[in-house]
Design an enzyme around this catalytic site. Structure first.
Site, PDB file in Angstrom:
ATOM      1  N   GLU A 113      22.400 -12.598   2.207  1.00  0.00           N
ATOM      2  CA  GLU A 113      22.884 -12.463   3.581  1.00  0.00           C
ATOM      3  C   GLU A 113      23.042 -11.003   4.025  1.00  0.00           C
ATOM      4  O   GLU A 113      23.827 -10.714   4.935  1.00  0.00           O
ATOM      5  CB  GLU A 113      24.208 -13.205   3.742  1.00  0.00           C
ATOM      6  CG  GLU A 113      24.067 -14.707   3.546  1.00  0.00           C
ATOM      7  CD  GLU A 113      25.246 -15.453   4.106  1.00  0.00           C
ATOM      8  OE1 GLU A 113      25.062 -16.144   5.129  1.00  0.00           O
ATOM      9  OE2 GLU A 113      26.352 -15.337   3.543  1.00  0.00           O
TER      10      GLU A 113
ATOM     11  N   HIS B  14      31.673  -9.259   5.521  1.00  0.00           N
ATOM     12  CA  HIS B  14      31.403 -10.694   5.685  1.00  0.00           C
ATOM     13  C   HIS B  14      32.273 -11.463   4.706  1.00  0.00           C
ATOM     14  O   HIS B  14      32.325 -11.117   3.521  1.00  0.00           O
ATOM     15  CB  HIS B  14      29.925 -11.002   5.428  1.00  0.00           C
ATOM     16  CG  HIS B  14      29.639 -12.470   5.301  1.00  0.00           C
ATOM     17  ND1 HIS B  14      29.991 -13.381   6.280  1.00  0.00           N
ATOM     18  CD2 HIS B  14      29.064 -13.202   4.308  1.00  0.00           C
ATOM     19  CE1 HIS B  14      29.621 -14.598   5.898  1.00  0.00           C
ATOM     20  NE2 HIS B  14      29.069 -14.513   4.697  1.00  0.00           N
TER      21      HIS B  14
ATOM     22  N   HIS C 178      34.178 -15.572   3.693  1.00  0.00           N
ATOM     23  CA  HIS C 178      34.330 -17.024   3.901  1.00  0.00           C
ATOM     24  C   HIS C 178      35.827 -17.329   3.861  1.00  0.00           C
ATOM     25  O   HIS C 178      36.239 -18.311   3.268  1.00  0.00           O
ATOM     26  CB  HIS C 178      33.626 -17.811   2.794  1.00  0.00           C
ATOM     27  CG  HIS C 178      32.181 -17.461   2.576  1.00  0.00           C
ATOM     28  ND1 HIS C 178      31.523 -17.735   1.401  1.00  0.00           N
ATOM     29  CD2 HIS C 178      31.266 -16.861   3.394  1.00  0.00           C
ATOM     30  CE1 HIS C 178      30.260 -17.322   1.494  1.00  0.00           C
ATOM     31  NE2 HIS C 178      30.081 -16.775   2.690  1.00  0.00           N
TER      32      HIS C 178
ATOM     33  N   HIS D 147      31.211 -21.657   7.954  1.00  0.00           N
ATOM     34  CA  HIS D 147      30.767 -20.619   7.034  1.00  0.00           C
ATOM     35  C   HIS D 147      31.839 -19.535   6.804  1.00  0.00           C
ATOM     36  O   HIS D 147      32.316 -19.381   5.686  1.00  0.00           O
ATOM     37  CB  HIS D 147      29.472 -20.009   7.595  1.00  0.00           C
ATOM     38  CG  HIS D 147      28.800 -19.029   6.694  1.00  0.00           C
ATOM     39  ND1 HIS D 147      27.464 -18.710   6.795  1.00  0.00           N
ATOM     40  CD2 HIS D 147      29.275 -18.257   5.691  1.00  0.00           C
ATOM     41  CE1 HIS D 147      27.143 -17.819   5.879  1.00  0.00           C
ATOM     42  NE2 HIS D 147      28.220 -17.528   5.194  1.00  0.00           N
TER      43      HIS D 147
HETATM   44 MN    MN Z   1      28.227 -16.123   3.593  1.00  0.00          MN
END
Ligand code: MN
Length: 272
Positions: free
Chosen positions: A111, A130, A132, A200
């Site tokens: 990603e 980023h 979760h 996500h």
């Molecule tokens: Mn991810």
């Protein structure tokens, strides 16, 4: 032989690689960050990754990156590793199409296009995180917008868009695994500091690694507090946009205080 090499690399990569690539006269040289990569910025990425893991904002997944300090068309992030395991030796340089400049056969985050496409779309952004994080997931899948509960999360007063990968790409594996998905996410982020990703997690940006990590941490804290406030019932008295703008300015002023605390918690030898 190949399996022996893999074992040596797994057990002691720095020493083994040092022995493999350095001339004998340099064999005593301590491991250093990769040549050409800013040491202080690498340390911020390492500390930020480990802090977010320590406080449960990331687990085995998630990543922290920084725009290259002298080449705005490149960025720095770890090879594919759990954030708590990232060291300066793992930091690599990428272009804004997500290509590693010197791949060295390393595995890369699938990603990384979250980062490359945001840097491409937002010249003001110097760092991307980023996660979760568990707190934000309910706000990515419900109709309830994430809104600022308290001053540390004042940056949320700018509004928090939700990106639904299904809207542009149909049923997918949910991963931002190519530039087109990253571009779509960056468009939804627009000029905001945070975008939620349905089913996500989220992507958070900032003018520095420290500020992006701060925002990632407080986005998760705010989301958990907002869920608690909703559970209490009744109307919720959120920060207004005006309060948000004023309070966020204070966050910039006190950032080093909490950064140094976090650094002491996860790496006492590095704390000032
Ligand atoms: Mn991810």
């Amino acid at each position: 032989m190949a399996s022996t090499l893999r074992l040596l690399l797994a057990v002691c990569p720095t020493v083994f690689l040092g022995l493999a690539v350095l001339a004998p006269t340099h064999a005593q040289t301590p491991a250093a960050p990769v040549s050409g990569i800013d040491a202080a910025l690498s340390e911020d990425i390492v500390i930020g990754s480990r802090v977010l893991a320590e406080f449960g904002v990331v687990d085995g997944f998630g990543h922290v990156s920084a725009r290259h300090p002298t080449n705005p068309n490149h960025f720095l992030m770890s090879r594919s590793l759990a954030p708590a395991l990232v060291t300066a030796d793992d930091i690599m340089e990428f272009d804004l199409d997500g290509n590693a400049i010197d791949p060295r056969g390393r595995s890369l985050f699938l990603e990384r296009f979250i980062h490359s496409e945001i840097y491409k779309a937002r010249p003001d952004v110097m760092a991307v995180v980023h996660t979760h994080s568990p707190g934000v997931i309910p706000f990515g899948v419900s109709e309830v917008p994430l809104r600022p509960m308290f001053h540390n999360a004042a940056f949320l007063a700018a509004g928090v868009p939700v990106w639904d990968i299904r809207k542009d790409f149909g049923e997918t594996d949910m991963l931002v695994r190519d530039p087109s998905r990253g571009k779509s996410l960056a468009e939804k982020l627009s000029d905001k500091p945070v975008v939620l990703m349905r089913g996500h997690g989220d992507a958070i940006v900032g003018p520095s690694v420290k500020m992006a990590v701060f925002r990632a941490y407080y986005t998760d804290v705010n989301a958990k507090l907002q869920s608690q406030a909703i559970a209490l019932g009744g109307d919720i008295n959120y920060l207004t946009p005006g309060e948000g703008a004023k309070a966020d300015a204070i966050n910039f002023a006190v950032l080093d205080r909490i950064w140094n605390l976090w650094k002491m918690r996860i790496a006492p030898s590095l704390a000032k």
